[in-house]
Design a protein around this motif. Structure first.
Motif, PDB file in Angstrom:
ATOM      1  N   LEU A 124      51.652  23.793  25.077  1.00 42.79           N
ATOM      2  CA  LEU A 124      52.370  25.053  24.901  1.00 42.79           C
ATOM      3  C   LEU A 124      53.125  25.095  23.583  1.00 42.79           C
ATOM      4  O   LEU A 124      53.411  26.179  23.063  1.00 42.79           O
ATOM      5  CB  LEU A 124      53.348  25.263  26.063  1.00 42.79           C
ATOM      6  N   PHE A 125      53.462  23.913  23.053  1.00 38.13           N
ATOM      7  CA  PHE A 125      54.220  23.865  21.809  1.00 38.13           C
ATOM      8  C   PHE A 125      53.315  24.051  20.592  1.00 38.13           C
ATOM      9  O   PHE A 125      53.805  24.130  19.463  1.00 38.13           O
ATOM     10  CB  PHE A 125      54.983  22.538  21.712  1.00 38.13           C
ATOM     11  N   GLU A 126      52.016  24.120  20.830  1.00 39.97           N
ATOM     12  CA  GLU A 126      51.053  24.323  19.742  1.00 39.97           C
ATOM     13  C   GLU A 126      50.466  25.725  19.745  1.00 39.97           C
ATOM     14  O   GLU A 126      50.254  26.316  18.690  1.00 39.97           O
ATOM     15  CB  GLU A 126      49.920  23.295  19.852  1.00 39.97           C
ATOM     16  N   ARG A 127      50.180  26.250  20.949  1.00 44.07           N
ATOM     17  CA  ARG A 127      49.569  27.576  21.039  1.00 44.07           C
ATOM     18  C   ARG A 127      49.747  28.132  22.455  1.00 44.07           C
ATOM     19  O   ARG A 127      49.918  27.363  23.408  1.00 44.07           O
ATOM     20  CB  ARG A 127      48.085  27.524  20.693  1.00 44.07           C
ATOM     21  N   ASP A 128      49.692  29.430  22.570  1.00 42.11           N
ATOM     22  CA  ASP A 128      49.716  30.071  23.887  1.00 42.11           C
ATOM     23  C   ASP A 128      48.379  29.847  24.585  1.00 42.11           C
ATOM     24  O   ASP A 128      47.317  29.997  23.964  1.00 42.11           O
ATOM     25  CB  ASP A 128      49.958  31.578  23.759  1.00 42.11           C
ATOM     26  N   PRO A 129      48.395  29.524  25.896  1.00 40.71           N
ATOM     27  CA  PRO A 129      47.142  29.327  26.625  1.00 40.71           C
ATOM     28  C   PRO A 129      46.433  30.626  26.970  1.00 40.71           C
ATOM     29  O   PRO A 129      45.235  30.642  27.224  1.00 40.71           O
ATOM     30  CB  PRO A 129      47.582  28.600  27.895  1.00 40.71           C
ATOM     31  N   LEU A 130      47.198  31.738  27.006  1.00 43.38           N
ATOM     32  CA  LEU A 130      46.669  33.054  27.338  1.00 43.38           C
ATOM     33  C   LEU A 130      47.362  34.086  26.456  1.00 43.38           C
ATOM     34  O   LEU A 130      48.446  33.822  25.913  1.00 43.38           O
ATOM     35  CB  LEU A 130      46.953  33.390  28.815  1.00 43.38           C
ATOM     36  N   PRO A 131      46.772  35.266  26.297  1.00 46.89           N
ATOM     37  CA  PRO A 131      47.479  36.324  25.586  1.00 46.89           C
ATOM     38  C   PRO A 131      48.782  36.676  26.305  1.00 46.89           C
ATOM     39  O   PRO A 131      48.832  36.699  27.528  1.00 46.89           O
ATOM     40  CB  PRO A 131      46.491  37.506  25.632  1.00 46.89           C
ATOM     41  N   ARG A 132      49.827  36.943  25.542  1.00 45.32           N
ATOM     42  CA  ARG A 132      51.079  37.389  26.151  1.00 45.32           C
ATOM     43  C   ARG A 132      50.961  38.836  26.609  1.00 45.32           C
ATOM     44  O   ARG A 132      50.256  39.613  25.973  1.00 45.32           O
ATOM     45  CB  ARG A 132      52.235  37.227  25.152  1.00 45.32           C
ATOM     46  N   PRO A 133      51.617  39.220  27.727  1.00 43.13           N
ATOM     47  CA  PRO A 133      52.476  38.412  28.596  1.00 43.13           C
ATOM     48  C   PRO A 133      51.651  37.576  29.574  1.00 43.13           C
ATOM     49  O   PRO A 133      50.590  37.997  30.041  1.00 43.13           O
ATOM     50  CB  PRO A 133      53.292  39.459  29.345  1.00 43.13           C
ATOM     51  N   TYR A 134      52.165  36.383  29.870  1.00 43.40           N
ATOM     52  CA  TYR A 134      51.538  35.533  30.876  1.00 43.40           C
ATOM     53  C   TYR A 134      52.631  34.799  31.643  1.00 43.40           C
ATOM     54  O   TYR A 134      53.807  34.783  31.234  1.00 43.40           O
ATOM     55  CB  TYR A 134      50.538  34.558  30.249  1.00 43.40           C
ATOM     56  N   VAL A 135      52.232  34.203  32.761  1.00 46.64           N
ATOM     57  CA  VAL A 135      53.170  33.525  33.664  1.00 46.64           C
ATOM     58  C   VAL A 135      52.873  32.037  33.648  1.00 46.64           C
ATOM     59  O   VAL A 135      51.707  31.618  33.661  1.00 46.64           O
ATOM     60  CB  VAL A 135      53.040  34.065  35.107  1.00 46.64           C
ATOM     61  N   LEU A 136      53.911  31.235  33.623  1.00 47.62           N
ATOM     62  CA  LEU A 136      53.790  29.783  33.763  1.00 47.62           C
ATOM     63  C   LEU A 136      54.522  29.364  35.027  1.00 47.62           C
ATOM     64  O   LEU A 136      55.648  29.805  35.274  1.00 47.62           O
ATOM     65  CB  LEU A 136      54.395  29.061  32.552  1.00 47.62           C
ATOM     66  N   LYS A 137      53.869  28.533  35.847  1.00 44.04           N
ATOM     67  CA  LYS A 137      54.499  28.101  37.092  1.00 44.04           C
ATOM     68  C   LYS A 137      54.013  26.699  37.435  1.00 44.04           C
ATOM     69  O   LYS A 137      52.880  26.324  37.095  1.00 44.04           O
ATOM     70  CB  LYS A 137      54.167  29.061  38.234  1.00 44.04           C
ATOM     71  N   PRO A 138      54.846  25.903  38.111  1.00 42.98           N
ATOM     72  CA  PRO A 138      54.375  24.600  38.594  1.00 42.98           C
ATOM     73  C   PRO A 138      53.228  24.796  39.572  1.00 42.98           C
ATOM     74  O   PRO A 138      53.157  25.815  40.263  1.00 42.98           O
ATOM     75  CB  PRO A 138      55.600  24.009  39.304  1.00 42.98           C
ATOM     76  N   VAL A 139      52.346  23.824  39.634  1.00 44.66           N
ATOM     77  CA  VAL A 139      51.174  23.945  40.493  1.00 44.66           C
ATOM     78  C   VAL A 139      51.560  23.842  41.963  1.00 44.66           C
ATOM     79  O   VAL A 139      50.956  24.483  42.813  1.00 44.66           O
ATOM     80  CB  VAL A 139      50.124  22.870  40.133  1.00 44.66           C
ATOM     81  N   SER A 154      59.976  37.238  24.207  1.00 38.12           N
ATOM     82  CA  SER A 154      60.697  36.135  24.847  1.00 38.12           C
ATOM     83  C   SER A 154      61.489  35.362  23.789  1.00 38.12           C
ATOM     84  O   SER A 154      61.076  35.261  22.625  1.00 38.12           O
ATOM     85  CB  SER A 154      59.716  35.170  25.531  1.00 38.12           C
ATOM     86  N   ASN A 155      62.620  34.810  24.222  1.00 34.34           N
ATOM     87  CA  ASN A 155      63.454  34.057  23.279  1.00 34.34           C
ATOM     88  C   ASN A 155      63.101  32.575  23.272  1.00 34.34           C
ATOM     89  O   ASN A 155      63.939  31.728  22.983  1.00 34.34           O
ATOM     90  CB  ASN A 155      64.938  34.245  23.611  1.00 34.34           C
ATOM     91  N   VAL A 156      61.822  32.251  23.580  1.00 32.94           N
ATOM     92  CA  VAL A 156      61.397  30.850  23.627  1.00 32.94           C
ATOM     93  C   VAL A 156      60.607  30.455  22.389  1.00 32.94           C
ATOM     94  O   VAL A 156      60.238  29.295  22.220  1.00 32.94           O
ATOM     95  CB  VAL A 156      60.545  30.556  24.881  1.00 32.94           C
ATOM     96  N   GLY A 157      60.366  31.437  21.496  1.00 33.30           N
ATOM     97  CA  GLY A 157      59.588  31.157  20.292  1.00 33.30           C
ATOM     98  C   GLY A 157      58.126  31.482  20.488  1.00 33.30           C
ATOM     99  O   GLY A 157      57.654  31.727  21.589  1.00 33.30           O
ATOM    100  N   ASN A 158      57.395  31.481  19.363  1.00 29.88           N
ATOM    101  CA  ASN A 158      55.956  31.749  19.421  1.00 29.88           C
ATOM    102  C   ASN A 158      55.265  30.927  18.332  1.00 29.88           C
ATOM    103  O   ASN A 158      55.332  31.266  17.162  1.00 29.88           O
ATOM    104  CB  ASN A 158      55.686  33.237  19.210  1.00 29.88           C
ATOM    105  N   PRO A 159      54.633  29.796  18.700  1.00 31.97           N
ATOM    106  CA  PRO A 159      54.483  29.277  20.061  1.00 31.97           C
ATOM    107  C   PRO A 159      55.824  28.816  20.647  1.00 31.97           C
ATOM    108  O   PRO A 159      56.832  28.787  19.938  1.00 31.97           O
ATOM    109  CB  PRO A 159      53.518  28.109  19.887  1.00 31.97           C
ATOM    110  N   ILE A 160      55.804  28.462  21.923  1.00 32.10           N
ATOM    111  CA  ILE A 160      57.018  28.040  22.600  1.00 32.10           C
ATOM    112  C   ILE A 160      57.636  26.844  21.880  1.00 32.10           C
ATOM    113  O   ILE A 160      56.948  25.864  21.555  1.00 32.10           O
ATOM    114  CB  ILE A 160      56.710  27.686  24.067  1.00 32.10           C
ATOM    115  N   ALA A 161      58.925  26.929  21.600  1.00 31.16           N
ATOM    116  CA  ALA A 161      59.626  25.848  20.900  1.00 31.16           C
ATOM    117  C   ALA A 161      59.818  24.650  21.827  1.00 31.16           C
ATOM    118  O   ALA A 161      60.068  24.804  23.025  1.00 31.16           O
ATOM    119  CB  ALA A 161      60.976  26.346  20.395  1.00 31.16           C
ATOM    120  N   ARG A 162      59.697  23.480  21.264  1.00 31.88           N
ATOM    121  CA  ARG A 162      59.785  22.246  22.061  1.00 31.88           C
ATOM    122  C   ARG A 162      61.133  22.111  22.763  1.00 31.88           C
ATOM    123  O   ARG A 162      61.222  21.522  23.847  1.00 31.88           O
ATOM    124  CB  ARG A 162      59.538  21.045  21.143  1.00 31.88           C
ATOM    125  N   ASP A 163      62.189  22.673  22.176  1.00 29.45           N
ATOM    126  CA  ASP A 163      63.519  22.536  22.779  1.00 29.45           C
ATOM    127  C   ASP A 163      63.927  23.776  23.579  1.00 29.45           C
ATOM    128  O   ASP A 163      65.062  23.867  24.047  1.00 29.45           O
ATOM    129  CB  ASP A 163      64.563  22.241  21.702  1.00 29.45           C
TER     130      ASP A 163
END
Length: 321
Positions: A124-139, A154-163
């Motif tokens: 996730l810190f390298e690229r989005d797995p799906l086009p935004r918007p998408y949902v991430l959830k534990p299995v 989203s305020n998580v960055g694009n791609p998602i920031a490691r922190d």
């Protein structure tokens, strides 16, 4: 139930949903005692097998939520001990708590569920797995624990920031699914003498955000509209999918199937998100609420679940399956 039983209510544990489980367990215990049953309350610790053996109940009411009470672990222990228990058996519990396995069990039978795939959180810190918007959830978590909706703003960055704060900090793998806009619906199923029956459809209208753990268990954060104000065809489809999921997964006692419905797309916009094999039994929980609307009060609901546990145990020759 024509006679009374010694029922051990198993609750608590160490999962994320511990406090919810305690609320469910205490409510169930009080309800069963009000019906004349002898009840032993057990807050699950690592010594749970010894405590159950010491109590020697006729049946265990499993009021645990999450791992290890909902994933087949406790179910396997109780089967080894030869003690009847409520809700679903080992195989069903293993499959239903795993969202990817649930898809594999239901989609081939014509039950629509969102697409998606398992991703390593590191990806996730390298690229989005799906086009935004998408949902991430534990299995394999319940109660919307660890769910995040990733949008363009989203305020998580694009791609998602490691922190950045999110479930990727806690879980090494996550299920990525397309975000389905629309309305949140849910249908409870209860087993009775004539087989599984849907109790109705509830719409969940939240104050803001989405139906996460906080909204589920904080009074006033979510409005429950029961019955849902939706077209009869959509309500019938929810009930049909919920009963079929209950049967296909092999659920017992009760289950609750959650949906997202894009009302602009009609019947094609209805998707099953998951089937919960051990729905909450707290004062804010959906199954008791739907049961009440269907004319089943809370103590009777608890007895129906116990009755089904004893029936399944007897039908399987002493194993719950």
């Amino acid at each position: 139930m024509s006679d009374t039983h010694h029922i051990a209510v198993l609750m608590g544990g160490w999962a994320n949903e511990r406090e919810v489980s305690l609320m469910s367990g205490h409510g169930v215990a009080d309800a069963l005692e009000s019906k004349g049953h002898r009840v032993t309350q057990i807050d699950m610790g690592r010594d749970v097998a010894a405590r159950i053996a010491e109590a020697a109940p006729d049946v265990v009411f499993n009021a645990l939520h999450g791992v290890p009470g909902e994933d087949g672990t406790v179910q396997g222990m109780l089967e080894l001990m030869g003690i009847p228990y409520t809700h679903s058996g080992v195989a069903t519990s293993v499959i239903a708590i795993d969202k990817q396995l649930t898809k594999q069990a239901l989609i081939p039978h014509g039950i629509p569920m969102p697409g998606g795939r398992i991703v390593k959180s590191e990806e996730l810190f390298e690229r989005d797995p799906l086009p935004r918007p998408y949902v991430l959830k534990p299995v394999n978590e319940g109660s919307s624990v660890g769910v995040a909706i990733v949008t363009e703003d989203s305020n998580v960055g694009n791609p998602i920031a490691r922190d950045a704060a999110g479930p990727w900090q806690e879980f090494p793998e996550l299920l990525a699914e397309p975000f389905i806009k629309g309305r949140e619906l849910t249908t409870a199923v209860i087993d009775g003498p004539d087989g599984p029956k849907a109790l109705g459809v509830t719409e969940l209208i939240i104050d803001n955000g989405f139906y996460d753990f906080e909204h589920k268990y904080t009074e006033g954060r979510t409005q429950h509209v029961c019955p849902a104000q939706i077209p009869p065809a959509i309500a019938a489809l929810c009930e049909d999918y919920a009963i079929r999921a209950h049967k296909l997964l092999g659920c017992h006692g009760t289950s609750r199937t959650d949906f997202r419905w894009d009302d602009e797309a009609g019947e094609e916009g209805l998707f099953v998100l998951e089937t919960n094999t051990q729905p909450g039994m707290t004062p804010l929980s959906l199954v008791p609420e739907q049961a009440k609307h269907a004319g089943i009060d809370y103590p009777d609901l608890c007895e129906m679940i116990v009755r089904e546990a004893l029936r399944v145990h007897a039908a399987n020759g002493g194993a719950d399956g």
